[in-house]
Design an enzyme around this catalytic site. Structure first.
Site, PDB file in Angstrom:
ATOM      1  N   PHE A   1       0.838  -1.092  -0.074  1.00  0.00           N
ATOM      2  CA  PHE A   1       0.129  -0.114   0.021  1.00  0.00           C
ATOM      3  C   PHE A   1       0.693   1.235   0.061  1.00  0.00           C
ATOM      4  O   PHE A   1       1.837   1.293   0.788  1.00  0.00           O
ATOM      5  CB  PHE A   1      -0.854   0.107   1.270  1.00  0.00           C
ATOM      6  CG  PHE A   1      -1.821   1.252   1.179  1.00  0.00           C
ATOM      7  CD1 PHE A   1      -2.910   1.220   0.327  1.00  0.00           C
ATOM      8  CD2 PHE A   1      -1.434   2.266   1.913  1.00  0.00           C
ATOM      9  CE1 PHE A   1      -3.851   2.319   0.368  1.00  0.00           C
ATOM     10  CE2 PHE A   1      -2.229   3.563   1.905  1.00  0.00           C
ATOM     11  CZ  PHE A   1      -3.494   3.638   1.036  1.00  0.00           C
TER      12      PHE A   1
ATOM     13  N   LYS B   1       2.216   9.989   8.405  1.00  0.00           N
ATOM     14  CA  LYS B   1       1.459   9.388   9.438  1.00  0.00           C
ATOM     15  C   LYS B   1       2.002  10.068  10.798  1.00  0.00           C
ATOM     16  O   LYS B   1       1.611  11.356  11.045  1.00  0.00           O
ATOM     17  CB  LYS B   1       1.456   8.111   9.460  1.00  0.00           C
ATOM     18  CG  LYS B   1       0.791   7.344   8.436  1.00  0.00           C
ATOM     19  CD  LYS B   1       0.234   6.176   8.701  1.00  0.00           C
ATOM     20  CE  LYS B   1      -0.898   5.662   7.736  1.00  0.00           C
ATOM     21  NZ  LYS B   1      -0.711   4.934   6.644  1.00  0.00           N
TER      22      LYS B   1
ATOM     23  N   ASP C   1       9.384   3.122   1.489  1.00  0.00           N
ATOM     24  CA  ASP C   1       7.930   3.761   2.049  1.00  0.00           C
ATOM     25  C   ASP C   1       8.043   3.647   3.632  1.00  0.00           C
ATOM     26  O   ASP C   1       7.657   2.372   4.118  1.00  0.00           O
ATOM     27  CB  ASP C   1       6.870   3.072   1.238  1.00  0.00           C
ATOM     28  CG  ASP C   1       5.754   3.651   1.710  1.00  0.00           C
ATOM     29  OD1 ASP C   1       5.427   4.303   2.975  1.00  0.00           O
ATOM     30  OD2 ASP C   1       4.532   3.694   1.124  1.00  0.00           O
TER      31      ASP C   1
HETATM   32  C1  LIG Z   1      -0.861   5.358   4.935  1.00  0.00           C
HETATM   33  C2  LIG Z   1       0.115   4.927   4.234  1.00  0.00           C
HETATM   34  C3  LIG Z   1       0.155   5.757   2.953  1.00  0.00           C
HETATM   35  C4  LIG Z   1      -0.599   6.956   2.548  1.00  0.00           C
HETATM   36  O1  LIG Z   1      -0.576   7.941   3.435  1.00  0.00           O
HETATM   37  P1  LIG Z   1      -1.739   9.047   3.318  1.00  0.00           P
HETATM   38  O2  LIG Z   1      -1.274  10.092   4.190  1.00  0.00           O
HETATM   39  O3  LIG Z   1      -3.002   8.036   3.428  1.00  0.00           O
HETATM   40  O4  LIG Z   1      -1.854   9.529   1.770  1.00  0.00           O
HETATM   41  C5  LIG Z   1       1.409   5.392   2.178  1.00  0.00           C
HETATM   42  N1  LIG Z   1       2.333   4.259   2.381  1.00  0.00           N
HETATM   43  C6  LIG Z   1       2.072   3.673   3.411  1.00  0.00           C
HETATM   44  C7  LIG Z   1       2.956   2.477   3.933  1.00  0.00           C
HETATM   45  C8  LIG Z   1       0.950   3.884   4.408  1.00  0.00           C
HETATM   46  O5  LIG Z   1       0.628   3.002   5.433  1.00  0.00           O
END
Ligand SMILES: *Cc1c(COP(=O)(O)O)cnc(C)c1O
Length: 400
Positions: free
Chosen positions: A139, A252, A223
């Protein structure tokens, strides 16, 4: 009608119905406790999806936000601002990166990283080198570029074509090797797949990706949106493997609940996005930067990265006992204070999350089979234990 009923009715009428929100309205938070407008109290074991890492209404964060709001909130990157400069310096030192770019969310941080990789090769005359290798079950966010990288069809179904990304199985080095070629600009990976169900990269996987990138000249993009800020017991989850990425994304927990995202990269990549090539109006504004600086200083003062590791071990042991006792729980997985209990397929996961909420404990579902726990890194022992007892009770009642 009570105020709550009135609000819920208005929400049903006018909020875009893209979320599945139960009819309750959150009103207030303190530390790891939330209260709704009816005064019901909840133990918060999800922290707004691993965002509120220092708990709700931390006095240091509230103070920093109030002070900066009264001083200067925004000026749109036409000029420098002190909080933003200090934040870039702090984050570069913590992550051993050379440069920081700021935005407002995780998806945007990943967009910046993907654009960085593509433009880096464009700049060097490798104009056909823009393909990205990413992983099944990953994700990376909801904007079209981040969505293209996300390896779960449920997020991209119905949105038409997105491209430039090859997906291979997470943990499968041979498959990655096969996918590498002169058109591949980067590999993008989560050190622990979060939304996918809290799946840590297998041992040796991240070093193998680093090697494959080095062999082909591609960039390794990590990420750390969910795993960063001490969540897994190190400041960055990638530190567990000793691997150094070429760029990484954060968001986050970075602002402790205030929206901010960051893309950090090595000094070698400082020329890939020259002035005019990328930007964000709000990105790294003084208020968001002050929030992140305050959150980072609370991480240090309260030794929360270390705490995430130690308390994470206790939590893992506690969850293993639930796995042993409860027949519906298949396994525990996770690192630090990013943990999950995997349930049997037969268990109605949304129903379980709802029953937990009714019992007074808030968790999230992840990967279609797991209950994910991402409490604040400074959650009190009593609150955590109270939450876990409720969790155990509700899981124990699944059959009865
Ligand atoms: C939550 C998340 C995102 C997206 O972040 P948003 O602030 O909702 O755009 C991207 N990568 C990972 C691993 C995430 O957990």
């Amino acid at each position: 009608m009570t105020d709550t009923e009135h609000l819920v009715a208005l929400a049903e009428q006018h909020l875009y119905p893209n979320y599945r929100q139960p009819p309750l309205v959150m009103a207030r938070g303190k530390g790891s406790i939330l209260w709704d407008t009816e005064g019901r109290r909840y133990i918060d074991l999800y922290a707004g999806i691993a965002v509120s890492a220092i708990g709700h209404a931390h006095p240091k964060l509230v103070e920093a936000l109030s002070r900066q709001a009264a001083l200067l909130m925004h000026q749109a990157n036409y000029y420098l601002s002190e909080p933003n400069i200090l934040l870039a310096d702090d984050l570069c030192k913590r992550t051993r990166m050379g440069r920081a770019f700021f935005c407002n969310s995780g998806a945007e941080a990943n967009e910046a990283m993907l654009k960085l990789a593509r433009r880096h090769f464009f700049d060097r005359g490798e104009k056909q080198r823009f393909q990205v290798v990413a992983f099944d079950n990953s994700f990376h966010g909801r904007t079209l570029g981040a969505l293209a990288a996300t390896g779960q069809k449920k997020y991209s179904d119905g949105f038409g074509p997105t491209g430039g990304v090859t997906h291979v199985p997470f943990g499968d080095v041979a498959a990655v090797k096969q996918a590498m070629g002169p058109e591949v600009a980067a590999i993008l990976v989560e050190p622990v797949q979060g939304e996918g169900g809290v799946l840590p990269a297998p041992d040796g996987f991240l070093p193998a990706l680093r090697q494959l990138c080095d062999d082909s000249g591609a960039l390794l993009l990590v990420d750390e949106v969910q795993t960063g800020m001490g969540r897994t017991g190190r400041f960055l989850a990638v530190e567990h493997s000793g691997v150094r990425p070429d760029a990484l994304s954060m968001a986050k927990a970075l602002g402790g609940g205030f929206p901010i995202g960051a893309m950090l990269c090595t000094e070698e990549l400082a020329k890939a996005l020259p002035p005019g090539s990328h930007g964000s109006t709000y990105g790294g504004n003084p208020l968001a930067s002050a929030a992140a600086l305050a959150t980072l200083s609370v991480l240090d003062e309260e030794d929360l990265v270390q705490r995430s590791q130690k308390l994470g071990e206790d939590l893992a042991a506690r969850l293993e006992r639930i796995v042993e006792r409860e027949s519906h729980v298949v396994e525990r997985r996770g690192m630090g204070l990013m943990q999950a209990l995997v349930l049997e397929d037969a268990v109605d996961l949304p129903g379980l999350v709802a029953r937990l909420r009714e019992a007074g404990v808030l968790v999230t579902a992840a990967g279609g089979c797991a209950i994910r726990l991402t409490p604040a890194l400074n959650i009190g022992h009593e609150e955590l234990e109270e939450g876990l007892q409720l969790l155990e009770q509700v899981i124990g009642d699944i059959d009865r």
